[in-house]
Design an enzyme around this catalytic site. Structure first.
Site, PDB file in Angstrom:
ATOM      1  N   GLU A 142       0.524  -1.081  -0.285  1.00  0.00           N
ATOM      2  CA  GLU A 142      -0.245  -0.075  -0.144  1.00  0.00           C
ATOM      3  C   GLU A 142       1.014   0.843   0.181  1.00  0.00           C
ATOM      4  OE1 GLU A 142      -3.891   2.269   2.419  1.00  0.00           O
ATOM      5  OE2 GLU A 142      -2.958   0.230   2.794  1.00  0.00           O
ATOM      6  N   CYS A 144      -6.217   1.006   2.878  1.00  0.00           N
ATOM      7  CA  CYS A 144      -7.970   2.153   2.814  1.00  0.00           C
ATOM      8  C   CYS A 144      -7.453   3.316   1.374  1.00  0.00           C
ATOM      9  CB  CYS A 144      -7.253   2.749   3.919  1.00  0.00           C
ATOM     10  SG  CYS A 144      -7.816   1.792   5.114  1.00  0.00           S
ATOM     11  N   GLU A 170     -11.741  -3.757   3.628  1.00  0.00           N
ATOM     12  CA  GLU A 170     -11.956  -3.152   5.009  1.00  0.00           C
ATOM     13  C   GLU A 170     -13.416  -3.224   4.892  1.00  0.00           C
ATOM     14  OE1 GLU A 170      -9.343  -1.920   7.302  1.00  0.00           O
ATOM     15  OE2 GLU A 170      -8.485  -3.336   7.726  1.00  0.00           O
TER      16      GLU A 170
END
Length: 673
Positions: free
Chosen positions: A57, A252, A384
């Protein structure tokens, strides 16, 4: 990766410094001999070739300022503050001598460029890089720029400057063309000194007006010497692990703080100057680690991710937005009747990766230099995400993708935590729909990892498999930054991983998270690999992951203590596999206690074992021991030879150690269970 708003203080009792170093000789601390049985010719599960992978990420400046080797920050002036990272040098300031010009209607992907009207004869701009620019003596540096000038007359002087503004490398470029069209030109020069915190200056000589964009500087030693490529030292650490897959691009950042800021793969391919930069959602996510200069240039885009996976022999595992922004930030969702573009992005990505060159997106891949398909096998839908809103959107994705690609595997989210109401809803619902994979994430203290080594022993053995997509031991909050990657955390991870391996028929893939962190620009810790502008090193966690990945074997075999799985009895955790290709029996065992353990391995089976093998041992009496730039292998595998007496192996396990025993054999004799 979890949002900061979900972080809770994770506390556990740490061994005090006064007890962390064992001074009593190991022999005096040894306990009664343990007898561990290994039934090595009775495989109980298959190990997937891609079981142990890595998760990437763009957090902690992992891409821009990290593995993506561009040295210039804000090279196209697209940051919220267009001149962030740049300072102006001139003898006298004149109104209008420098303008940031917006051309939104002409180029929506690359809005801005710098217009310089040099009337004084000397004008300069200086870039600070990403926490400085790492420069190596004797290395060639490749400069390029896009420019436009109506008439010739300007010369660019290029200078690398140390902290004292002394020149430690220089070159020049005379723009060759003039007129209304944009042109690209490049040159190179060699550094005369090493400096981890250098700056880069472009000095304009001669009167005239010139427009500049995409001011770029790359080191000459990129991975595979690719122009505008990746940092070779960081890629090499990944290649040495031999990961089975690379999960990308997050995390995210897939979700974004809102849908406008979500990751869109189609904006990350094609010419570098046409890739639309966005703010990185880790920019201000953590108030105490705010990074207002953190953006995503997408120089590392989806084509480069696929290329990287191919380079190091890994499967690509992309994660796509499912029409939901981060539920801890805006919680914004695309309405169900407007989900089609999101689903189409997923279908188009499969075509981009696997399609024939006669297809629209297959041709795009070929035009980028890769006519051969990437052989994409799987992707994640959402990251998530949770709740009924996720399930109803996931159902739409699944129906569309499976209708066109019935054998394609989909990774489904189980939310942010490995237990609780959210997890239970998703776990139950997804098993009911016979999902291919459920993605479990856990960031927990060492004690949780030790207690959960048997987590999957009683999981259902059905069609739905587990992907442990993000996990890491999180030490006490008093441990900050790279200090969180201590030996205690890595040893607890190794102990849990024996449980993942033992249940390879259920847990088919796993990846530690996050992967990279810049020592001067991190938001989240712990991380597997730490870097600065010139160096990188693997943490104890890195070496644990590497030992599993390079010794994954092909078949799980039974290993027990008193007839039971070894999940913490007397501080021991163990798993065992065969490698049919290498013809090896591999035993992995950790000793999480402060006492040495004498083990008699009773190796049951008809296959004839060789009488010599090897041991790779990770051990340190100090649970707080770290690796570092000055001592990068403080905790790293030590290799030695072992002797096998027929079907017996006796070994002494050091306190706080993880051990990988490898015993070769000639031919494997399969015994029916």
């Amino acid at each position: 990766m979890k949002s900061s708003t979900t972080l809770k203080s994770i506390l556990y009792t740490c061994i005090s410094a006064s007890l962390s170093v064992i001074t009593i000789p190991i022999a005096l601390k040894a306990q009664t001999t343990k007898i561990i049985k290994v039934k090595f010719d009775q495989p109980i599960a298959k190990v997937q070739p891609n079981m142990w992978g890595v998760f990437f990420e763009d957090i902690n400046f992992g891409a821009d300022g990290g593995i993506y080797a561009e040295l210039i920050k804000n090279r196209s002036f697209e940051f919220t503050k267009p001149l962030m990272g740049w300072t102006i040098q001139r003898k006298k300031a004149n109104e209008g001598e420098i303008l940031v010009v917006n051309r939104k209607d002409v180029n929506a992907s690359n809005l801005r460029y710098l217009q310089i009207n040099n009337e004084n004869g000397v004008f300069g701009i200086v870039n600070e890089g990403f926490k400085g620019i790492g420069i190596k003596k004797g290395l060639r540096y490749n400069f390029s720029v896009m420019y436009r000038q109506l008439a010739p007359g300007v010369k660019l002087h290029l200078q690398l400057l140390n902290e004292k503004d002394q020149v430690i490398g220089e070159g020049s470029l005379i723009p060759e063309k003039s007129g209304e069209a944009w042109n690209k030109q490049s040159t190179s020069f060699t550094a005369t000194e090493t400096d981890p915190k250098a700056k880069f200056a472009v000095i304009l000589e001669g009167k005239g007006k010139i427009d500049l964009d995409m001011i770029s500087l790359f080191p000459g030693d990129t991975w595979k010497n690719r122009p505008q490529g990746l940092r070779a030292d960081m890629v090499q650490l990944l290649a040495d692990m031999k990961p089975g897959f690379i999960r990308f691009p997050g995390g995210c950042i897939v979700e974004g703080t809102d849908l406008a800021n979500r990751y869109q793969w189609k904006n990350t391919i094609g010419p570098i100057e046409d890739r639309k930069m966005i703010i990185n959602r880790w920019n201000t996510e953590f108030a105490h680690r705010a990074a207002p200069d953190y953006f995503q240039s997408f120089g590392l885009g989806f084509f480069e991710y696929f290329q990287l996976a191919e380079d190091i022999g890994s499967d690509a595992l992309p994660i796509l937005n499912c029409g939901m922004a981060c539920q801890f930030n805006s919680g914004e969702v695309a309405s169900l009747d407007e989900l089609d573009p999101y689903v189409q992005d997923a279908l188009d990505l499969i075509e981009f990766a696997n399609g024939d060159v006669s297809t629209k997106w297959g041709k795009m891949r070929a035009d980028l230099g890769h006519p051969k398909p990437f052989n994409l096998k799987m992707m994640g839908v959402g990251n998530e995400n949770w709740g009924p809103q996720y399930l109803e959107r996931l159902a739409i994705f699944t129906k569309a993708i499976k209708a066109k690609y019935p054998d394609f595997k989909l990774i489904n989210s189980s939310g942010t935590d490995p237990e609780g109401d959210r997890f239970n809803l998703l776990n139950t619902s997804l098993r009911g729909t016979k999902a291919d994979f459920i993605d479990e994430h856990y960031y927990r203290p060492a004690d949780w990892f030790l207690k959960n080594a048997g987590r999957y022993d009683n999981y259902p053995r059905n069609d739905t498999k587990i992907f442990v997509g993000e996990y890491a031991v999180h030490a006490d909050k008093n441990y900050v930054g790279s200090n969180r990657n201590n030996w205690q955390s890595a040893l607890a991870s190794a102990s849990l991983m024996t449980g993942l391996e033992r249940n390879a028929d259920v847990v088919q893939m796993a990846s530690y998270a996050p992967l990279f962190a810049h020592i001067d620009a991190w938001q989240w810790a712990p991380d597997m690999i730490w870097v600065d502008n010139l160096q990188s090193y693997g943490t104890p966690d890195y070496y644990v992951q590497k030992l599993f990945s390079t010794n994954k074997g092909t078949d799980v075999v039974s290993i027990t203590l008193d007839g039971k799985n070894i999940i913490g009895q007397d501080g021991l955790y163990a798993s065992s596999v065969l490698d049919a290709g290498k013809k090896e029996l591999i035993i992995k065992i950790s000793n999480s206690s402060d006492q040495a353990k004498v083990i008699d391995f009773d190796l049951e089976g008809k296959t004839k074992l060789k009488n010599k093998g090897t041991l790779e041992e990770l051990a340190d009496a100090n649970l707080n021991q770290l690796n570092s730039f000055t001592n990068p292998e403080a905790v790293s595998p030590k290799k030695s030879n072992i002797k096998v007496n027929g079907k017996k192996l006796t070994a002494s396990l050091k306190p706080y150690s993880f051990n990988v025993f490898k015993i070769p054999f000639n031919e494997f004799i399969l015994t029916k269970r």
